[in-house]
Write a protein that holds these residues in place. Structure first.
Motif, PDB file in Angstrom:
ATOM      1  N   GLU A   1       0.833  -1.218   0.000  1.00 17.99           N
ATOM      2  CA  GLU A   1       0.000   0.000   0.000  1.00 17.99           C
ATOM      3  C   GLU A   1       0.861   1.259   0.000  1.00 17.99           C
ATOM      4  O   GLU A   1       0.608   2.202  -0.751  1.00 17.99           O
ATOM      5  CB  GLU A   1      -0.895   0.031   1.238  1.00 17.99           C
ATOM      6  CG  GLU A   1      -2.141  -0.837   1.127  1.00 17.99           C
ATOM      7  CD  GLU A   1      -3.018  -0.717   2.374  1.00 17.99           C
ATOM      8  OE1 GLU A   1      -3.801  -1.638   2.598  1.00 17.99           O
ATOM      9  OE2 GLU A   1      -2.895   0.290   3.123  1.00 17.99           O
ATOM     10  N   LEU A   2       1.883   1.265   0.843  1.00 14.95           N
ATOM     11  CA  LEU A   2       2.748   2.444   0.935  1.00 14.95           C
ATOM     12  C   LEU A   2       3.460   2.695  -0.392  1.00 14.95           C
ATOM     13  O   LEU A   2       3.564   3.839  -0.848  1.00 14.95           O
ATOM     14  CB  LEU A   2       3.768   2.267   2.064  1.00 14.95           C
ATOM     15  CG  LEU A   2       3.195   2.383   3.481  1.00 14.95           C
ATOM     16  CD1 LEU A   2       4.150   1.769   4.489  1.00 14.95           C
ATOM     17  CD2 LEU A   2       2.925   3.850   3.831  1.00 14.95           C
ATOM     18  N   ARG A   3       3.952   1.624  -0.994  1.00 17.85           N
ATOM     19  CA  ARG A   3       4.652   1.773  -2.281  1.00 17.85           C
ATOM     20  C   ARG A   3       3.709   2.302  -3.348  1.00 17.85           C
ATOM     21  O   ARG A   3       4.104   3.109  -4.198  1.00 17.85           O
ATOM     22  CB  ARG A   3       5.281   0.443  -2.696  1.00 17.85           C
ATOM     23  CG  ARG A   3       6.442   0.040  -1.795  1.00 17.85           C
ATOM     24  CD  ARG A   3       6.938  -1.349  -2.118  1.00 17.85           C
ATOM     25  NE  ARG A   3       7.827  -1.352  -3.251  1.00 17.85           N
ATOM     26  CZ  ARG A   3       9.167  -1.403  -3.164  1.00 17.85           C
ATOM     27  NH1 ARG A   3       9.739  -1.465  -1.982  1.00 17.85           N
ATOM     28  NH2 ARG A   3       9.906  -1.406  -4.236  1.00 17.85           N
ATOM     29  N   GLY A   4       2.442   1.865  -3.276  1.00 22.59           N
ATOM     30  CA  GLY A   4       1.425   2.385  -4.191  1.00 22.59           C
ATOM     31  C   GLY A   4       1.246   3.890  -4.056  1.00 22.59           C
ATOM     32  O   GLY A   4       0.873   4.585  -5.011  1.00 22.59           O
ATOM     33  N   ASP A   5       1.521   4.404  -2.839  1.00 27.58           N
ATOM     34  CA  ASP A   5       1.443   5.845  -2.602  1.00 27.58           C
ATOM     35  C   ASP A   5       2.784   6.536  -2.827  1.00 27.58           C
ATOM     36  O   ASP A   5       2.960   7.705  -2.436  1.00 27.58           O
ATOM     37  CB  ASP A   5       0.970   6.112  -1.159  1.00 27.58           C
ATOM     38  CG  ASP A   5      -0.481   5.672  -0.955  1.00 27.58           C
ATOM     39  OD1 ASP A   5      -1.239   5.648  -1.948  1.00 27.58           O
ATOM     40  OD2 ASP A   5      -0.845   5.340   0.192  1.00 27.58           O
ATOM     41  N   GLY A   6       3.744   5.819  -3.373  1.00 27.99           N
ATOM     42  CA  GLY A   6       5.021   6.442  -3.728  1.00 27.99           C
ATOM     43  C   GLY A   6       6.049   6.480  -2.613  1.00 27.99           C
ATOM     44  O   GLY A   6       7.075   7.151  -2.725  1.00 27.99           O
ATOM     45  N   VAL A   7       5.783   5.754  -1.525  1.00 31.28           N
ATOM     46  CA  VAL A   7       6.718   5.745  -0.395  1.00 31.28           C
ATOM     47  C   VAL A   7       7.772   4.650  -0.625  1.00 31.28           C
ATOM     48  O   VAL A   7       7.439   3.536  -1.047  1.00 31.28           O
ATOM     49  CB  VAL A   7       5.973   5.484   0.930  1.00 31.28           C
ATOM     50  CG1 VAL A   7       6.942   5.387   2.100  1.00 31.28           C
ATOM     51  CG2 VAL A   7       4.936   6.578   1.175  1.00 31.28           C
ATOM     52  N   ALA A   8       9.025   4.971  -0.326  1.00 28.03           N
ATOM     53  CA  ALA A   8      10.104   3.978  -0.404  1.00 28.03           C
ATOM     54  C   ALA A   8      10.032   3.121   0.850  1.00 28.03           C
ATOM     55  O   ALA A   8      10.548   3.499   1.907  1.00 28.03           O
ATOM     56  CB  ALA A   8      11.450   4.683  -0.505  1.00 28.03           C
ATOM     57  N   ALA A   9       9.336   1.988   0.753  1.00 26.87           N
ATOM     58  CA  ALA A   9       9.109   1.134   1.921  1.00 26.87           C
ATOM     59  C   ALA A   9       9.485  -0.302   1.585  1.00 26.87           C
ATOM     60  O   ALA A   9       9.246  -0.773   0.469  1.00 26.87           O
ATOM     61  CB  ALA A   9       7.641   1.198   2.345  1.00 26.87           C
ATOM     62  N   ARG A  10      10.073  -0.973   2.578  1.00 29.90           N
ATOM     63  CA  ARG A  10      10.391  -2.394   2.445  1.00 29.90           C
ATOM     64  C   ARG A  10      10.000  -3.121   3.724  1.00 29.90           C
ATOM     65  O   ARG A  10       9.935  -2.511   4.796  1.00 29.90           O
ATOM     66  CB  ARG A  10      11.892  -2.594   2.168  1.00 29.90           C
ATOM     67  CG  ARG A  10      12.274  -2.420   0.705  1.00 29.90           C
ATOM     68  CD  ARG A  10      13.781  -2.374   0.523  1.00 29.90           C
ATOM     69  NE  ARG A  10      14.316  -1.107   1.048  1.00 29.90           N
ATOM     70  CZ  ARG A  10      15.613  -0.783   1.023  1.00 29.90           C
ATOM     71  NH1 ARG A  10      16.514  -1.622   0.526  1.00 29.90           N
ATOM     72  NH2 ARG A  10      16.018   0.380   1.497  1.00 29.90           N
ATOM     73  N   PHE A  11       9.779  -4.429   3.587  1.00 32.15           N
ATOM     74  CA  PHE A  11       9.413  -5.256   4.737  1.00 32.15           C
ATOM     75  C   PHE A  11      10.617  -6.068   5.203  1.00 32.15           C
ATOM     76  O   PHE A  11      11.396  -6.565   4.376  1.00 32.15           O
ATOM     77  CB  PHE A  11       8.275  -6.211   4.363  1.00 32.15           C
ATOM     78  CG  PHE A  11       7.986  -7.212   5.449  1.00 32.15           C
ATOM     79  CD1 PHE A  11       7.382  -6.812   6.639  1.00 32.15           C
ATOM     80  CD2 PHE A  11       8.337  -8.549   5.300  1.00 32.15           C
ATOM     81  CE1 PHE A  11       7.141  -7.725   7.654  1.00 32.15           C
ATOM     82  CE2 PHE A  11       8.090  -9.468   6.306  1.00 32.15           C
ATOM     83  CZ  PHE A  11       7.491  -9.060   7.485  1.00 32.15           C
TER      84      PHE A  11
END
Ligand code: NAI
Ligand code: 4PL
Length: 245
Positions: free
Chosen positions: A47-57
């Motif tokens: 979801e975060l990546r869909g909003d353009g956030v550089a996020a990883r799990f």
């Protein structure tokens, strides 16, 4: 405000950790979402990546020292760490004379021992980086002394105390350590809290509307941000004025 800053959030798969991730993503931070529930963590990251956030799990089980150390090895250099993961659901219901050692150990293993392990790993990473920020999520229930939650409350009082000693240990390294303590919040875990406790908060908050996850996130972002660099060792209660001190 946090662009170019890499921040790790534990327990970020749902609830308050998930809301904190959204807020820090809006501030431009690069995020690592850590959780024992890979399904929740991966969904939040998508979801975060869909909003353009550089996020990883990154997977982690706070009960396992090797797992926590492996998490820090995976993520590499950091600016900030948010100690959010805890057992917050299904922990209530027993008075201290009814509480089993197994209840105590189960909660303390995540909420206090796990917070120690992550704080220790964070300290090592941030010392290597030349400074940074640690924010731990406590609970206003520790200051209030909510009944039938002895293990949970002892763990959260321990988190606030750990914050104070860690602030002194890590201040010389340019690291601030603070606690942000929410009140009872309308998040997924609130479904496990008995109705009479929701009623207690409804009747006794200074502010009269129920607390939402988004109500917490500004305080966390502030303590991670450029204007909070001289604040350390503190506990900031964000609960709409239920506990006043
Ligand atoms: N929701 C509330 O009303 C309040 C919550 N808090 C605190 O806020 C924080 C977040 O709470 P919620 O979002 O409500 O909790 P939650 O139960 O919804 O989320 C906690 C997250 O931590 C993860 N987690 C649990 N055990 C773990 C482990 N061993 N290793 C790694 N991750 C693990 C879970 O998978 C989950 O994603 C907790 O520290 C809680 O004690 C404090 C006051 C009130
Ligand atoms: C189970 C439970 N009941 C009440 C509260 C909490 C909780 O986790 C909390 O963290 O703040 C108030």
């Amino acid at each position: 405000m946090l662009s170019g800053r890499t921040i790790l959030i534990t327990g970020a798969g749902r609830g308050l950790g998930r809301a904190i991730a959204t807020r820090l993503g809006e501030a431009g931070a690069t995020l690592w979402l850590a959780d024992v529930r890979a399904d929740w963590g991966e969904a939040a990251v998508a979801e975060l990546r869909g909003d353009g956030v550089a996020a990883r799990f990154v997977p982690v089980d706070l009960r396992d020292e090797a797992s926590v150390d492996a998490m820090f090895a995976t993520v590499g250099p950091l600016y900030g760490v948010v100690n959010n993961a805890a057992l917050a659901d299904g922990v209530g219901g027993k008075a201290i004379h009814e509480l089993e050692v197994a209840d105590w150990d189960r909660v303390l293993a995540v909420n206090l021992r796990g917070t120690f392990l992550v704080t220790r790993g964070a300290a090592r990473a941030l010392i290597a980086a030349g400074g940074g920020r640690i924010v731990s999520i406590g609970s206003d229930a520790a200051a209030y002394g909510s009944p039938r939650l002895a293990h949970y409350i002892a763990s959260k009082g321990g988190v606030a105390a750990l914050t104070r000693t860690a602030a002194r240990d890590l201040g010389p390294h340019g690291i601030t350590v603070n606690t942000v303590s929410p009140g009872l919040t309308e998040s997924e875990s609130a479904a496990f809290v008995p109705e009479h406790r929701h009623e207690l908060y409804r009747l006794n908050r200074a502010l009269t509307r129920p607390q939402q996850p988004a109500d917490l996130v500004g305080a966390v972002a502030f303590l991670l941000g450029p204007e909070a660099g001289y604040i350390t060792g503190q506990e900031l209660i964000v609960d709409g004025g239920f506990v006043l001190k």
